[in-house]
Structure formats: C-alpha cells, structure tokens
Motif scaffolding. Structure first.
Motif, PDB file in Angstrom:
ATOM      1  N   MET A  88      -6.315  90.516  75.364  1.00 49.56           N
ATOM      2  CA  MET A  88      -5.094  89.701  75.506  1.00 49.56           C
ATOM      3  C   MET A  88      -3.866  90.573  75.723  1.00 49.56           C
ATOM      4  O   MET A  88      -3.035  90.274  76.589  1.00 49.56           O
ATOM      5  CB  MET A  88      -4.918  88.797  74.287  1.00 49.56           C
ATOM      6  N   ILE A  89      -3.734  91.641  74.951  1.00 51.91           N
ATOM      7  CA  ILE A  89      -2.564  92.519  75.129  1.00 51.91           C
ATOM      8  C   ILE A  89      -2.573  93.079  76.552  1.00 51.91           C
ATOM      9  O   ILE A  89      -1.547  93.088  77.237  1.00 51.91           O
ATOM     10  CB  ILE A  89      -2.568  93.670  74.095  1.00 51.91           C
ATOM     11  N   ARG A  90      -3.727  93.523  77.021  1.00 57.43           N
ATOM     12  CA  ARG A  90      -3.826  94.068  78.381  1.00 57.43           C
ATOM     13  C   ARG A  90      -3.334  93.061  79.429  1.00 57.43           C
ATOM     14  O   ARG A  90      -2.834  93.461  80.473  1.00 57.43           O
ATOM     15  CB  ARG A  90      -5.269  94.436  78.702  1.00 57.43           C
ATOM     16  N   GLY A  91      -3.495  91.779  79.144  1.00 58.91           N
ATOM     17  CA  GLY A  91      -3.069  90.765  80.105  1.00 58.91           C
ATOM     18  C   GLY A  91      -1.697  90.167  79.788  1.00 58.91           C
ATOM     19  O   GLY A  91      -1.328  89.147  80.350  1.00 58.91           O
ATOM     20  N   GLY A  92      -0.953  90.779  78.873  1.00 65.69           N
ATOM     21  CA  GLY A  92       0.414  90.327  78.621  1.00 65.69           C
ATOM     22  C   GLY A  92       0.532  89.133  77.696  1.00 65.69           C
ATOM     23  O   GLY A  92       1.594  88.526  77.594  1.00 65.69           O
ATOM     24  N   THR A  93      -0.563  88.776  77.000  1.00 66.23           N
ATOM     25  CA  THR A  93      -0.488  87.678  76.026  1.00 66.23           C
ATOM     26  C   THR A  93       0.050  88.233  74.711  1.00 66.23           C
ATOM     27  O   THR A  93      -0.476  89.215  74.180  1.00 66.23           O
ATOM     28  CB  THR A  93      -1.870  87.028  75.829  1.00 66.23           C
ATOM     29  N   THR A  94       1.085  87.587  74.179  1.00 67.68           N
ATOM     30  CA  THR A  94       1.708  88.094  72.952  1.00 67.68           C
ATOM     31  C   THR A  94       1.539  87.130  71.779  1.00 67.68           C
ATOM     32  O   THR A  94       1.755  87.507  70.637  1.00 67.68           O
ATOM     33  CB  THR A  94       3.214  88.348  73.192  1.00 67.68           C
ATOM     34  N   THR A  95       1.181  85.872  72.082  1.00 69.72           N
ATOM     35  CA  THR A  95       0.953  84.874  71.032  1.00 69.72           C
ATOM     36  C   THR A  95      -0.308  84.092  71.378  1.00 69.72           C
ATOM     37  O   THR A  95      -0.524  83.766  72.553  1.00 69.72           O
ATOM     38  CB  THR A  95       2.126  83.869  70.955  1.00 69.72           C
ATOM     39  N   ASP A 134      -9.401  78.764  75.956  1.00 63.37           N
ATOM     40  CA  ASP A 134     -10.576  78.380  75.186  1.00 63.37           C
ATOM     41  C   ASP A 134     -11.371  79.650  74.855  1.00 63.37           C
ATOM     42  O   ASP A 134     -10.960  80.749  75.218  1.00 63.37           O
ATOM     43  CB  ASP A 134     -11.437  77.354  75.944  1.00 63.37           C
ATOM     44  N   GLY A 135     -12.496  79.531  74.180  1.00 67.09           N
ATOM     45  CA  GLY A 135     -13.281  80.713  73.822  1.00 67.09           C
ATOM     46  C   GLY A 135     -13.879  81.364  75.069  1.00 67.09           C
ATOM     47  O   GLY A 135     -14.129  80.689  76.067  1.00 67.09           O
ATOM     48  N   ALA A 136     -14.110  82.675  74.978  1.00 66.42           N
ATOM     49  CA  ALA A 136     -14.594  83.398  76.162  1.00 66.42           C
ATOM     50  C   ALA A 136     -16.034  83.049  76.528  1.00 66.42           C
ATOM     51  O   ALA A 136     -16.508  83.384  77.610  1.00 66.42           O
ATOM     52  CB  ALA A 136     -14.474  84.899  75.941  1.00 66.42           C
ATOM     53  N   ALA A 137     -16.761  82.353  75.633  1.00 64.94           N
ATOM     54  CA  ALA A 137     -18.119  81.955  75.982  1.00 64.94           C
ATOM     55  C   ALA A 137     -18.113  80.828  77.017  1.00 64.94           C
ATOM     56  O   ALA A 137     -19.101  80.599  77.700  1.00 64.94           O
ATOM     57  CB  ALA A 137     -18.876  81.520  74.736  1.00 64.94           C
ATOM     58  N   SER A 138     -16.999  80.132  77.161  1.00 66.65           N
ATOM     59  CA  SER A 138     -16.941  79.043  78.143  1.00 66.65           C
ATOM     60  C   SER A 138     -15.861  79.294  79.191  1.00 66.65           C
ATOM     61  O   SER A 138     -15.267  78.376  79.716  1.00 66.65           O
ATOM     62  CB  SER A 138     -16.670  77.715  77.435  1.00 66.65           C
ATOM     63  N   ASN A 139     -15.601  80.571  79.529  1.00 66.52           N
ATOM     64  CA  ASN A 139     -14.434  80.791  80.422  1.00 66.52           C
ATOM     65  C   ASN A 139     -14.652  81.788  81.557  1.00 66.52           C
ATOM     66  O   ASN A 139     -14.400  81.371  82.693  1.00 66.52           O
ATOM     67  CB  ASN A 139     -13.220  81.224  79.571  1.00 66.52           C
ATOM     68  N   ASN A 140     -14.961  83.028  81.451  1.00 72.40           N
ATOM     69  CA  ASN A 140     -15.447  83.827  80.340  1.00 72.40           C
ATOM     70  C   ASN A 140     -14.504  84.959  79.929  1.00 72.40           C
ATOM     71  O   ASN A 140     -14.961  86.060  79.620  1.00 72.40           O
ATOM     72  CB  ASN A 140     -16.799  84.452  80.698  1.00 72.40           C
ATOM     73  N   ASP A 141     -13.196  84.682  79.947  1.00 72.46           N
ATOM     74  CA  ASP A 141     -12.273  85.732  79.526  1.00 72.46           C
ATOM     75  C   ASP A 141     -11.046  85.111  78.869  1.00 72.46           C
ATOM     76  O   ASP A 141     -10.952  83.895  78.724  1.00 72.46           O
ATOM     77  CB  ASP A 141     -11.884  86.639  80.709  1.00 72.46           C
ATOM     78  N   LEU A 142     -10.112  85.951  78.474  1.00 72.80           N
ATOM     79  CA  LEU A 142      -8.894  85.467  77.793  1.00 72.80           C
ATOM     80  C   LEU A 142      -7.679  85.731  78.677  1.00 72.80           C
ATOM     81  O   LEU A 142      -6.649  86.179  78.222  1.00 72.80           O
ATOM     82  CB  LEU A 142      -8.750  86.168  76.437  1.00 72.80           C
ATOM     83  N   ASN A 143      -7.844  85.459  79.959  1.00 71.38           N
ATOM     84  CA  ASN A 143      -6.864  85.848  80.970  1.00 71.38           C
ATOM     85  C   ASN A 143      -5.951  84.665  81.327  1.00 71.38           C
ATOM     86  O   ASN A 143      -6.353  83.735  82.015  1.00 71.38           O
ATOM     87  CB  ASN A 143      -7.665  86.310  82.199  1.00 71.38           C
ATOM     88  N   MET A 144      -4.715  84.732  80.866  1.00 73.34           N
ATOM     89  CA  MET A 144      -3.779  83.623  81.089  1.00 73.34           C
ATOM     90  C   MET A 144      -3.294  83.544  82.540  1.00 73.34           C
ATOM     91  O   MET A 144      -2.834  82.504  82.990  1.00 73.34           O
ATOM     92  CB  MET A 144      -2.586  83.762  80.142  1.00 73.34           C
ATOM     93  N   TRP A 145      -3.386  84.645  83.267  1.00 65.87           N
ATOM     94  CA  TRP A 145      -2.972  84.637  84.677  1.00 65.87           C
ATOM     95  C   TRP A 145      -3.895  83.728  85.478  1.00 65.87           C
ATOM     96  O   TRP A 145      -3.462  82.978  86.343  1.00 65.87           O
ATOM     97  CB  TRP A 145      -2.967  86.058  85.240  1.00 65.87           C
ATOM     98  N   GLU A 146      -5.181  83.822  85.168  1.00 61.27           N
ATOM     99  CA  GLU A 146      -6.153  82.956  85.847  1.00 61.27           C
ATOM    100  C   GLU A 146      -5.944  81.499  85.470  1.00 61.27           C
ATOM    101  O   GLU A 146      -6.147  80.599  86.280  1.00 61.27           O
ATOM    102  CB  GLU A 146      -7.579  83.391  85.502  1.00 61.27           C
ATOM    103  N   GLU A 147      -5.535  81.256  84.223  1.00 59.64           N
ATOM    104  CA  GLU A 147      -5.305  79.860  83.803  1.00 59.64           C
ATOM    105  C   GLU A 147      -4.138  79.244  84.573  1.00 59.64           C
ATOM    106  O   GLU A 147      -4.195  78.090  84.986  1.00 59.64           O
ATOM    107  CB  GLU A 147      -5.042  79.775  82.294  1.00 59.64           C
TER     108      GLU A 147
END
Ligand SMILES: [Zn+2]
Length: 482
Positions: A159-166, A347-360
């Motif tokens: 998340m930090i790598r992708g600029g997510t802070t909260t 959502d969880g990375a098992a159904s996404n499969n990452d925590l990348n807000m840019w893609e969202e």
C-alpha cells in the motif's frame, strides 16, 4: 508577425498547462497568521518543506497549484503556497519535488489486509465456491496471529508503495494488525471481524464481543489507529447480534464496518427471510447510523441510497473485486448524484489480486461507463475524489485527511510524472486516473512522517517481508493438500 506567432504559442502552451478541467490555478494563502517572510526566522522551524511540485489539493474548490510548496510541522500541514510565499522559512528538511505531482494520500475504504498471503490461491470462480472450497478452509488451517502479522506487513508495504496512506480493514486478530500498522506509520480504521461461527481468534460470539471491546478501548485516541467493530454481513450475523454491535458502537463511540448487499443471492435471501432488502432490513432493526461504513452496496435500490444518506452511512466501492467475482456493479453514478459518502476500496487481495488504488480508480471509471452506456459518468475527477476526500468522508476522517489543506494531517503522496506512459501530459486528473501506475509513486508521507523516500521503504523491510510471505506460501500449499 513573428511576435504574434510567439504570443500565440505562449497562449497555446499556457492553455495546455492548465492542469484541471478548466480550473484556475491559484496560489493558496500561506500561513495561518499571515506573518511576513521577514518575521519567519523567529518562528519554530518546519519539520519538512516540500517544494516545486504541482499540488492537486482536492480542497473544496479543487484547486491545483503549479510550482507549489507545502510546509509541515508536528505532522500537520501548516503552510501551502509557492516559492515566494514560503521564502525565508526555516526547515529541518526539504524535499525537492520539482516536476512531480503531489496528491493527498490515497484512502482504501475496504480491505482484509492479511489476505495478501492468499493472493492468487483460487481464481475464476463464484463467491460461494471460492469462499467455501478455498478461503474458509485455508483460513481455518493457517490464520493465527503470526500469519496476520506477516500478511499485514506485506500489505502495508504494498500500500505504501502505491501511495495509500489510510485504509479500512476487517479481519481477525485486529489488535495485531493495529500494532503492525502503527509501527509502519500508516493510518487505519481497523475493525475486528465478528461473525456467528467460530473463527481463528474467537470461538464464540461472547468472546468476539469481549475481544472487540478490549481492542477498541486499547486503541482509542491513537493518532493513527481508529479501532472499529466489524460484524461480517447481514447474512452471517443474527439480528440480535447486529443490534448488540450497534449498542456497543454507541457506548464506545466506535465505527462499524460491514459488508452489505454484495451479491444478488444475499439480497434475495435477506428479502425472503427478513421481509426487506439488506439496507432496508438494517434500517428496520435500528442498526444504521453515521458511524456505519458499508462495503460493496451493489444490490441496493434508489430508496436504500436515500436511507444511507439519511443516516450518513459511508460506503466502500470495490470495482475490481466485484468484477472478478461477477458480483455486479454498485449504483455509483446514482450515489454520486445524491452525494453519498462513497469511497473506493480494493477488498482483500485474494479477490482482486492486489491493494492497488490506482487500478481501482481506473476500473471504476470504466466499469460505470460500460454499465450505464454513458462515457460521461464516473469522471476522472470523481474517481480521484472517491480515492481521497470522498473516501475520507466515508470513513468519517475528512477533518484530518483526504485533501491537502492547512490544518489537516500531512498524508501525502508524491508522484513521478516523467514515465513514457505519462508523456505528454495535458490534464493532471486524467493522468492520475487513466495513465499513472502505482509504481510511479516515489515518496509517501503519513502524519508528517516520511515512510517512503524515492521508492525506498523506510519503516518496513521489504526483503524480510517477501521471505516470510514465501514461507507461508509453502505452509498454505501443504495445509490444503491434507
Ligand atoms: Zn470484503
């Protein structure tokens, strides 16, 4: 003639350098007390001064500053201005962000962070099969406190790598998640999952209630962590238990995170069993209130959007997870038209499969254009709002984060804008939503603390995190073979 041509070119260039949708570039006022630069040497020095960037403030006027600077003291944004405006300021540290874009740190309104360790464990199946054949058994056999800690560290680094802070989280052993999150210096609304069957940390409802109360009391008042209650969903928690959660939330003044109306089956089942669709049912039993944040809200009616707005219920929209599980598309254009506090989540990375807000942001814009057949809905500006200030509203954090404004905490991402896929740039909102990748984020500041500098993580050890995750991979494979 020559003069005329160059004047024309100058006008043309300045037209293209306007970064917003026709927004005027303005320099915001400098200091709260408006003291002159000459007097500033007598003031307490800044802890951090960021200079030279295009600042996408996401403030109420959606102002964008060219060649802007941000002054930070004690974790708070105390000045925003240009070079002249901040001249003469003493600072302990300066970050030169020339040529880069500064945005408010991104806010992920819904995830289950330790599930990064299940990334890619099972894909391309429906929610029921995926949950019952893979996720629940894998969780039953593997999830303990150490697993949760290792997964949280991996998720935080990503998340930090992708600029997510909260981020807002719902999982088990949430106390350990809070501990790791605070150590990494990330902001979190963290909810202990409560459910009507035995789970890895709590085997009974009473145990879950007791754990959650202890957890909330322990973390309340922390500068980074907002502890929360997280009843899983209306179909996995009974009416009485949901009402008990509401009472506990009132008593402790703590947020409530819950999944609502994620699948058509859930909508149909609740309607058959309770005589009302999920959001209406939650309203009927007195569960809804301004502290509730409902993830997904896909199968809701127009009337249910009004119910949410009346109670000030926030929502977490997870387009990639919803598309991958073919759960459906939430009525985002209608929610935005009614000014619902809806943010984006992975959502969880098992159904996404990452925590990348840019893609969202990118996926949400395109999903709603396809679903409505209207390319004018879900604009780039609206999607950036849903990842920043509107997400902050959903989590009830808009007074402290979600925009770059004087008096807010310094939650900031500095984004490189010189990659091939970002060249050339005409409109900064378009670029942030449709062209920028998570890997373009170079520096991240949370609550005034630099947690990543020029792509180097400062609060987490990336090689140890990867090693731990690969050890868990082996363990998970072995556990599922038995
Ligand atoms: Zn979820």
């Amino acid at each position: 003639m020559k003069k005329l041509i160059s004047l024309y070119l100058l006008l043309l260039l300045s037209a293209f350098s306007v970064p917003g949708y026709g927004q005027k570039v303005t320099v915001l006022g400098g200091q709260k007390d408006g003291s002159s630069p000459q007097n500033r040497r007598r003031e307490a020095p800044l802890d951090l001064l960021i200079v030279g960037a295009t600042i996408v403030t996401m403030n109420e006027k959606r102002e964008v500053l060219e060649n802007g600077s941000i002054g930070i003291r004690n974790g708070e944004i105390v000045m925003i201005g240009d070079k002249v405006n901040l001249a003469g300021m003493l600072t302990r540290r300066t970050i030169n962000a020339a040529g880069k874009v500064i945005i408010p740190g991104l806010i992920n309104t819904h995830t289950h962070i330790p599930m990064v360790l299940f990334r890619g464990i099972a894909d391309d199946m429906d929610l029921n099969e995926w949950l019952t054949k893979y996720i629940f058994p894998a969780e039953a056999k593997n999830v303990d406190e150490q697993f949760v800690r290792a997964g949280t560290r991996l998720g935080l680094a990503e998340m930090i790598r992708g600029g997510t802070t909260t981020y807002a989280d719902m999982y088990y052993y949430e106390d350990a998640i809070a501990d790791e999150t605070k150590r990494a210096g990330v902001r979190g609304v963290l909810g202990e999952t409560m459910i009507d069957f035995p789970v890895p940390d709590n085997k009974t409802w009473e145990a879950a209630m007791a754990y959650t109360e202890r957890f909330v009391k322990k973390w309340q008042g922390d500068p980074l962590i907002v502890p929360a209650l997280a009843p899983h969903a209306p179909y996995t928690v009974s009416t009485e238990h949901l009402q008990a959660v509401r009472r506990m939330s009132d008593r402790l003044n703590a947020p409530v995170l819950i999944h609502v109306a994620e699948t058509k089956k859930e909508r149909d089942d609740i309607l058959a069993q309770k005589g009302a669709t999920p959001m209406k049912y939650l309203d009927n039993i007195g569960f809804l209130g301004p502290r509730v944040i409902a993830a997904h809200t896909i199968w809701i009616t127009d009337e249910e959007i009004d119910i949410m707005n009346r109670h000030g219920v926030g929502s977490g929209h997870c387009p990639q997870s919803n598309m991958k599980l073919a759960a459906g598309a939430a009525p985002i254009p209608a929610m935005l038209a009614k000014d619902t506090a809806v943010g984006l989540g992975t959502d969880g990375a098992a159904s996404n499969n990452d925590l990348n807000m840019w893609e969202e942001m990118d996926s949400a814009a395109k999903l709603h254009k396809v679903v409505t057949g209207d390319p004018k809905v879900a604009t780039a500006m609206q999607m950036l709002e849903m990842a920043t200030i509107r997400a902050a509203r959903a989590l009830d954090l808009e007074k402290i984060t979600g925009s770059i404004e004087i008096g807010k905490r310094a939650d900031i991402a500095i984004v490189d804008m010189n990659a091939l896929h970002q060249t050339p740039m005409f409109n900064v909102y378009s670029h942030l939503v449709y062209a920028t990748k998570a890997a373009d984020v170079s520096t991240v500041i949370i609550n005034g603390r630099v947690v990543m500098l020029n792509r180097r993580l400062l609060t987490l050890n990336e090689s140890v995190i990867k090693k731990d995750a690969n050890l868990y991979r082996k363990k998970i494979i072995k556990s599922l073979a038995n």
